[in-house]
Motif scaffolding. Structure first.
Motif, PDB file in Angstrom:
ATOM      1  N   UNK A 158      42.229  36.277  31.665  1.00 30.59           N
ATOM      2  CA  UNK A 158      41.120  36.007  31.602  1.00 30.59           C
ATOM      3  C   UNK A 158      40.609  36.324  32.820  1.00 30.59           C
ATOM      4  N   UNK A 159      41.807  36.944  34.135  1.00 30.81           N
ATOM      5  CA  UNK A 159      41.353  36.956  34.545  1.00 30.81           C
ATOM      6  C   UNK A 159      40.272  37.764  35.355  1.00 30.81           C
ATOM      7  N   UNK A 160      39.408  36.556  36.372  1.00 35.73           N
ATOM      8  CA  UNK A 160      37.948  37.261  36.589  1.00 35.73           C
ATOM      9  C   UNK A 160      37.790  38.307  37.667  1.00 35.73           C
ATOM     10  N   UNK A 161      37.344  39.966  36.829  1.00 32.67           N
ATOM     11  CA  UNK A 161      37.205  40.326  38.497  1.00 32.67           C
ATOM     12  C   UNK A 161      35.653  40.613  38.297  1.00 32.67           C
ATOM     13  N   UNK A 162      34.920  41.155  40.174  1.00 30.54           N
ATOM     14  CA  UNK A 162      34.553  41.771  40.092  1.00 30.54           C
ATOM     15  C   UNK A 162      33.143  42.682  38.238  1.00 30.54           C
ATOM     16  N   UNK A 206      37.544  20.131  37.689  1.00 32.89           N
ATOM     17  CA  UNK A 206      38.436  20.483  38.365  1.00 32.89           C
ATOM     18  C   UNK A 206      39.657  22.133  38.106  1.00 32.89           C
ATOM     19  N   UNK A 207      40.031  22.818  38.106  1.00 29.94           N
ATOM     20  CA  UNK A 207      41.007  23.503  37.392  1.00 29.94           C
ATOM     21  C   UNK A 207      41.559  24.181  39.031  1.00 29.94           C
ATOM     22  N   UNK A 208      43.047  24.759  38.948  1.00 38.62           N
ATOM     23  CA  UNK A 208      43.481  25.048  40.287  1.00 38.62           C
ATOM     24  C   UNK A 208      43.714  26.706  39.659  1.00 38.62           C
ATOM     25  N   UNK A 209      44.331  27.380  38.348  1.00 41.74           N
ATOM     26  CA  UNK A 209      45.146  27.992  38.097  1.00 41.74           C
ATOM     27  C   UNK A 209      44.078  27.957  37.003  1.00 41.74           C
ATOM     28  N   UNK A 210      44.241  29.926  36.721  1.00 43.47           N
ATOM     29  CA  UNK A 210      43.343  30.663  35.950  1.00 43.47           C
ATOM     30  C   UNK A 210      44.232  30.158  34.574  1.00 43.47           C
ATOM     31  N   UNK A 211      43.246  30.263  34.031  1.00 43.54           N
ATOM     32  CA  UNK A 211      43.748  29.687  32.442  1.00 43.54           C
ATOM     33  C   UNK A 211      44.595  30.947  31.367  1.00 43.54           C
ATOM     34  N   UNK A 254      45.240  38.652  49.303  1.00 46.68           N
ATOM     35  CA  UNK A 254      45.530  38.416  48.634  1.00 46.68           C
ATOM     36  C   UNK A 254      46.844  39.177  47.970  1.00 46.68           C
ATOM     37  N   UNK A 298      33.796  43.078  35.632  1.00 46.08           N
ATOM     38  CA  UNK A 298      33.637  41.615  34.392  1.00 46.08           C
ATOM     39  C   UNK A 298      32.332  41.053  34.247  1.00 46.08           C
ATOM     40  N   UNK A 345      49.712  36.760  49.826  1.00 50.35           N
ATOM     41  CA  UNK A 345      49.757  35.558  48.789  1.00 50.35           C
ATOM     42  C   UNK A 345      50.784  35.547  47.426  1.00 50.35           C
ATOM     43  N   UNK A 346      50.225  37.284  47.200  1.00 50.54           N
ATOM     44  CA  UNK A 346      51.429  37.805  46.202  1.00 50.54           C
ATOM     45  C   UNK A 346      52.852  37.778  46.524  1.00 50.54           C
TER      46      UNK A 346
END
Lengths: 228, 228
Positions: free
Chosen positions: A10-14, A1-6, A80, A16, A83-84
């Motif tokens: 590769x930020x996964x959007x709906x 389990x990772x908590x941060x994106x790679x 979101x 993609x 959060x930013x």
């Protein structure tokens, strides 16, 4: 389990994810080696696609339709944005009050969020059209201030489409106001019955369609945490 | 400007707003007296309707379709549930990580929220189906633990429909797991391509339909605060 994106790339959007489902639903039938080759090609296409999308711009977003989730999805974007670290303004056009649970959440970001409930409840509660119109106009004046203020990265005009549909506000004044939006800030307009001119003008339009609803079909009342 | 609703009974749901728009779009043409009479009748109908809806139950909620807002609307329900003081569990089936902005928000409720990102990213990133399937199974086992635990009032199985569509999980095992849900807790299942059996079983199903999308049409990349 990772908590941060790679990586940010590769930020996964709906978007993609949707392509993934389209392309891969036949992949279950492939053997492991052919599957891996197919995925390699898929990744090349995907990387190329992401590289082509390099425009950054503030969006005009419309959530409309008869289904659930128009305001709720806008609240997800508010979450979101908080959060930013962005400042967010919310104007509620129809309801006369913020739900206590939503308020309890927003109260944890006093420095980032402004929210105003400018309506006085439903038209059948007030039974006074002139007052409803005055309240809607007042809400729009406040909304316009927020839209013009570059400190606010996100402005949510909640249920503004209903005020348009009821004739309390006119689409052309909303469109003129959107012209004043700073290039990098986002405006979300929610509510059933968004006018065609607004849909034409928007960058991102989603229609929420009701497939099944327990309130009508099962006599279930509005549930805390879900509806309010 | 009020900050609290007048009464719990008048909690405005999208459902009532929709009826309002349907019934009232002709009201702009009425004179003030007839408008007021129309609203009085409308209020009687509305009060009666609300009185008939007295069932409280935990809901099985599905957000599906090709449009935006499936996960985003689920996050809005998470936000409301946190505001009510409920414990919430989120399991992410496809993405391998939580977005930093979402994590930053959830981190303000460490005592109320559990979140697990069990995937390892996109199938074209891992290029290893067996590992993807193992991860999806692991995510489901964790999800099932949360569903069975009455302490969690809301469980979000994010993108689980995609795992079903890809054949990583089977609909019948998900349905069997939902049988174990305590009567008053809610489960949200998101993702494109929800299977028919799940839609049949759910209480509240919304299809998010894409009307217009800037990522495809304008080459705009995913925007912080909106997409992640």
């Amino acid at each position: 389990m990772n908590e941060y994106p790679k990586s940010a790339m590769s930020t996964p959007t709906s978007d993609t994810l949707e392509s993934q489902v389209e392309d891969l639903s036949g992949a279950a039938a492939l053997d492991a080696d052919r599957y891996q080759k197919k995925m390699q090609r898929r990744k090349e296409v995907q990387d190329q696609r992401l590289a082509q999308r390099d425009v950054e711009k503030g969006l005009i977003i419309v959530n409309t339709g008869n289904g659930k989730g128009k305001t709720t999805a806008a609240l997800g974007m508010v979450l979101r944005s908080l959060g930013h670290g962005y400042r967010v303004a919310i104007v509620q056009f129809i309801k006369g009050a913020w739900e206590p649970a939503e308020k309890a959440v927003f109260d944890r970001w006093p420095e980032q969020i402004e929210f105003l409930a400018m309506g006085e409840g439903f038209t059948w509660e007030t039974q006074d059209r002139d007052r409803d119109i005055a309240k809607a106009r007042e809400a729009w004046e406040k909304g316009l201030e927020f839209i013009r203020n570059p400190e606010f990265k996100l402005v949510l005009l909640d249920e503004v489409n209903v005020a348009l549909k009821l004739g309390y506000l006119q689409a052309d004044e909303i469109l003129a106001g959107l012209d004043d939006k700073p290039a990098d800030s986002h405006v979300i307009l929610t509510g059933r019955g968004a006018p065609a001119e607004l849909i034409e003008r928007a960058d991102l339009v989603t229609e929420m369609t009701l497939v099944k609803h327990p309130f009508r079909e099962q006599g279930v009342k509005a549930q805390p945490g879900i509806e309010f």
